[in-house]
Scaffold this active site. Sequence first.
Site, PDB file in Angstrom:
ATOM      1  N   GLU A 156     -36.744 -70.932 -67.602  1.00  0.00           N
ATOM      2  CA  GLU A 156     -37.382 -71.609 -68.925  1.00  0.00           C
ATOM      3  C   GLU A 156     -36.218 -71.300 -70.169  1.00  0.00           C
ATOM      4  O   GLU A 156     -36.565 -72.113 -71.012  1.00  0.00           O
ATOM      5  CB  GLU A 156     -38.499 -70.770 -69.052  1.00  0.00           C
ATOM      6  CG  GLU A 156     -39.279 -70.938 -70.626  1.00  0.00           C
ATOM      7  CD  GLU A 156     -38.870 -70.513 -71.717  1.00  0.00           C
ATOM      8  OE1 GLU A 156     -38.645 -71.317 -72.914  1.00  0.00           O
ATOM      9  OE2 GLU A 156     -38.162 -69.299 -71.847  1.00  0.00           O
TER      10      GLU A 156
ATOM     11  N   ASP B 128     -37.210 -66.645 -64.980  1.00  0.00           N
ATOM     12  CA  ASP B 128     -36.071 -66.262 -65.249  1.00  0.00           C
ATOM     13  C   ASP B 128     -35.654 -65.123 -66.315  1.00  0.00           C
ATOM     14  O   ASP B 128     -36.550 -64.822 -67.085  1.00  0.00           O
ATOM     15  CB  ASP B 128     -35.303 -67.478 -65.809  1.00  0.00           C
ATOM     16  CG  ASP B 128     -35.617 -68.017 -66.967  1.00  0.00           C
ATOM     17  OD1 ASP B 128     -37.060 -68.165 -66.997  1.00  0.00           O
ATOM     18  OD2 ASP B 128     -34.962 -68.768 -67.790  1.00  0.00           O
TER      19      ASP B 128
END
Length: 394
Positions: free
Chosen positions: A139, A81
């Site tokens: 994350e 991400d």
Amino acid sequence: MLIEKIKLAAKEIHEDVIANRRHLHAHPELSFEEYETSAFVQEQLKAMQIPFEKMANTGVVGIIKGEKPSDKVIALRADMDALPIEEANDVPYKSTKPGVMHACGHDVHTSSLLGTAKILNDLKSEFGGTIKLIFQPAEERLPGGANLMIKEGVLENPKPSAVLGQHVMPLIEAGKIGIRPGKYMASTDELYVTVKGKGGHGAQPQQNIDPVVIMAHMITALQQIVSRNADPRLPSVLSFGKVIANGATNVIPNEVYLEGTFRTLNEDWRAEAHQKMKKMAESIAEGMGGSCDFRIEKGYPFLINEEALTANVKSFAIDYMGKENVIDLDIWMAAEDFAYFSQVTDACFYRLGTGNKERNITSSVHTPTFDIDEKSLELSTGLMAYLTLKQLGN
């Protein structure tokens, strides 16, 4: 020798890894929205004929099985991400999505693991054991993709004996890594506090219950949780970064809103501190005539690098790149959801040097000017492949 084979393979795929990293960098996606990234990873794995399954919506788990007999299993993890940051770099691979940027290097992690997968898959006739490739979403956002993937069984069927992860670090020059055994990164909790009083005219304080003054006492007093309640040998951080009173020069508001973070490296103390903070804040507010809503959103646990595994990783890294290029790290009070892996199995999380002072590549992660020296992508793929095979006993 194994080292020479892997180094040659890493060199041969270096340009491909750079291309993959630049593609991912130009097409970042926020946490839990990594659909294009997930599809890209799946396409790459298909091209390498590596079987995979989807997990946690956008997560991907690939499997490489060595052709020699062995029941050993190891997992490798990369996060996918990006962050809600507007990129300021003027580069050909600049983010094409306004307000979204790979400012924490997850494009590096994903492209590197794809490169490592290529090396390992091409060598599978020469080793035994199973390798799990974990491409993890989210994350950067609670509850964390690692947590979700673990709950969905990423560490089962087959069950790895260890999980390895790497993360960019611009403070370390490209060509080097940093590592630390034992406790390494902090737990992280988000604090949301509403202090309630009775607003009114600033010239008539006797008619009001001033939440601004209550808040000021509260912020100062809460620091005692760290300075007078925590064991001084145990790192703890309490910081408030957002304060909204929203009154005026002569207007006392009804409420004041605070946001902060609490971080430490011990789960028992963490739980105790939560209780102490909440009780202290509520008591101060009540004692001054107001009230307080103190909400704690529990975040990631602390990250611990298992001692024996990390000692092995350090030794293998020295073999691969030389002792002068393996740096000992100190505790870092930032947080990482890789910590979830470290709490349930043996894990090692090390830092990949990506900086280059001569080229002015020094910006920290989570900044609009973050970038990397792409020569680090040759080390990121080859070293991880070597560590994996050595840990599997090859």
